[in-house]
Write an enzyme that holds these catalytic residues in place. Structure first.
Site, PDB file in Angstrom:
ATOM      1  N   MET A   1       6.996   0.716   0.447  1.00 17.26           N
ATOM      2  CA  MET A   1       6.760   1.138  -0.283  1.00 17.26           C
ATOM      3  C   MET A   1       5.104   0.446  -0.978  1.00 17.26           C
ATOM      4  SD  MET A   1       5.909   3.646  -2.477  1.00 17.26           S
ATOM      5  CE  MET A   1       6.423   2.595  -4.629  1.00 17.26           C
ATOM      6  N   CYS A   2       4.276   0.372  -1.816  1.00 17.85           N
ATOM      7  CA  CYS A   2       3.496  -0.741  -1.692  1.00 17.85           C
ATOM      8  C   CYS A   2       2.932  -0.017  -3.388  1.00 17.85           C
ATOM      9  CB  CYS A   2       2.092  -0.434  -1.006  1.00 17.85           C
ATOM     10  SG  CYS A   2       3.229  -1.094   0.756  1.00 17.85           S
ATOM     11  N   GLU A   3       2.190  -0.442  -4.293  1.00 18.72           N
ATOM     12  CA  GLU A   3       1.870  -0.496  -5.796  1.00 18.72           C
ATOM     13  C   GLU A   3       0.489  -0.253  -5.337  1.00 18.72           C
ATOM     14  OE1 GLU A   3       4.047   0.388  -8.323  1.00 18.72           O
ATOM     15  OE2 GLU A   3       5.378  -0.585  -7.996  1.00 18.72           O
ATOM     16  N   ILE A  78      -0.877  -3.773  -3.965  1.00 20.16           N
ATOM     17  CA  ILE A  78      -0.072  -5.152  -3.491  1.00 20.16           C
ATOM     18  C   ILE A  78       0.957  -4.479  -2.878  1.00 20.16           C
ATOM     19  CG2 ILE A  78       2.643  -5.803  -5.013  1.00 20.16           C
ATOM     20  CD1 ILE A  78       1.621  -6.014  -7.278  1.00 20.16           C
TER      21      ILE A  78
END
Lengths: 256, 256
Positions: A1-3, A78
């Protein structure tokens, strides 16, 4: 997961406030320890900063956080590495030029089976690194290049159709911009909020910071912020639906 | 007139020393008050910083000067605007992706009559800003795109031939890289120096700084620096001839 974090505004706006919430998740309050990047459009130009180091303690992130860069469109990411090694060339956002515009892209999710879409003889745009995200971006841009001379509506519909195809290969939450428009595609999780006068006080979720937007802005300012998860605790964010494409221009939602 | 600075090295090398000489010329000791930019290759990735503000007092320049970024190829440019307004999109170096590599370009000089070379129906690569430099770069990249699958020797010969054509339109001093090679074309003024063990003490021309390279490097390091004018007062720089293309790889001159 990335933001993911995106912004669209009708006047050059400083994103420091939202960025400081995001950057904390780069190893601080979140598991995203594999680099970050941010692109700021200023006119047709784009200024980018990226670092394979965690955002939480990156020198460059600290500099950006404190240095006020006013921009009309921002795309930030991110990363928690799933596919592709941790390196500069694998750090989002990715940028390509098409028809005299810089297109900028960031992706959250994982895709499987991209090779079924990509021309084995090489598409017009090709990835430099080895992430599924950059390969997806290059394929998408190669499709847009084939639609030269399209109207904005036709282009938007092509972007939606390409994003739908990519979303069938896994999770595909996307931010994409050509300097004017911010295209936001939701596969599983994205939220947005449009702020306009009268501005209130916003409180960041990840930090003990709040900002009074009324002090920083004029009555005509319109600013939309897009993020994986709501960044503030005291505002109503719009939760996007799977398969939805939202298009923002000058801070306003322009598609329906 | 603009100042160019390039570097090619066989190990990731910190260019702070040379950059501090160049940056002083951005409004400090030189007339180059219209912006600056620098690109650092790290592996296949590239990190860029650019600012339409004079280098002499730019916040970002100060940050870069103090922040040690180790790189194998660097291209930097300080601009005095002749053609094109002072803006982010007109600030060198310019970057385009071709065949999965980022190509980076900076130019010193002015060109007249580019429209005679450029396909009026649009080349594959198109400028985002309105400088003659970016238009020349896009034309050059479009020619390279047509030579897909060429050997390094064929590519080098194509670059030389394109640069010769551009130099007929005015002044065309150029730095160009694909991450591995640094192509340096001299139309009127460029100098280079290759430093290797045993390293001595170098003294900057524009600043009261000297550095003892022996303290910073190993016996195997090879570092070539290219600049419009020699940056140091106590070393022998090679003066390039008009029409000459020099190609560096891992710090070494690889063509003859």
């Amino acid at each position: 997961m990335c933001e993911l974090l995106g912004m669209s505004a009708n006047v050059p706006t400083d994103i420091c406030f939202s960025f400081s919430g995001l950057i904390k998740r780069g190893g601080g309050t979140g598991p995203h320890r594999d680099g970050w990047g941010i692109a700021f459009y200023q006119g047709k130009g784009v200024r980018e900063f990226r670092d394979p180091q965690p955002g939480f303690n990156s020198e460059i992130a600290r500099f950006i956080k404190d240095f006020p860069i006013k921009s009309t469109v921002v795309i930030s990411h991110i990363r928690q590495a799933n596919v592709g090694k941790v390196s500069l060339e694998n750090t989002h956002p990715f940028i390509r030029e098409l028809e005299g515009r810089y297109w900028c892209f960031a992706h959250n999710g994982q895709l499987k089976g991209l090779e079924l879409l990509i021309d084995p003889n090489g598409e017009r745009f090709m990835p430099v690194g080895d992430t599924d995200s950059e390969a997806a971006f290059c394929w998408l841009m190669s499709q847009l290049a084939k639609g030269r001379g399209q109207s904005p509506e036709e282009r938007q519909s092509l972007i939606k159709s390409c994003a739908d195809q990519l979303a069938r290969l896994g999770v595909f939450n996307m931010l994409l911009s050509d300097a004017d428009r911010l295209y936001v595609y939701c596969s599983t999780k994205l939220h947005w909020i449009t702020r306009r006068a009268p501005f209130g006080v916003a409180t960041l979720h990840d930090d003990d910071i709040s900002a009074n937007f009324g002090e920083e802005t004029t009555v005509n300012d319109v600013v939309t912020v897009v993020a994986t998860e709501p960044l503030t605790t005291n505002e109503e964010w719009v939760k996007m639906q799977p398969g939805e494409l939202a298009v923002f221009e000058r801070g306003e939602l322009v598609n329906t």
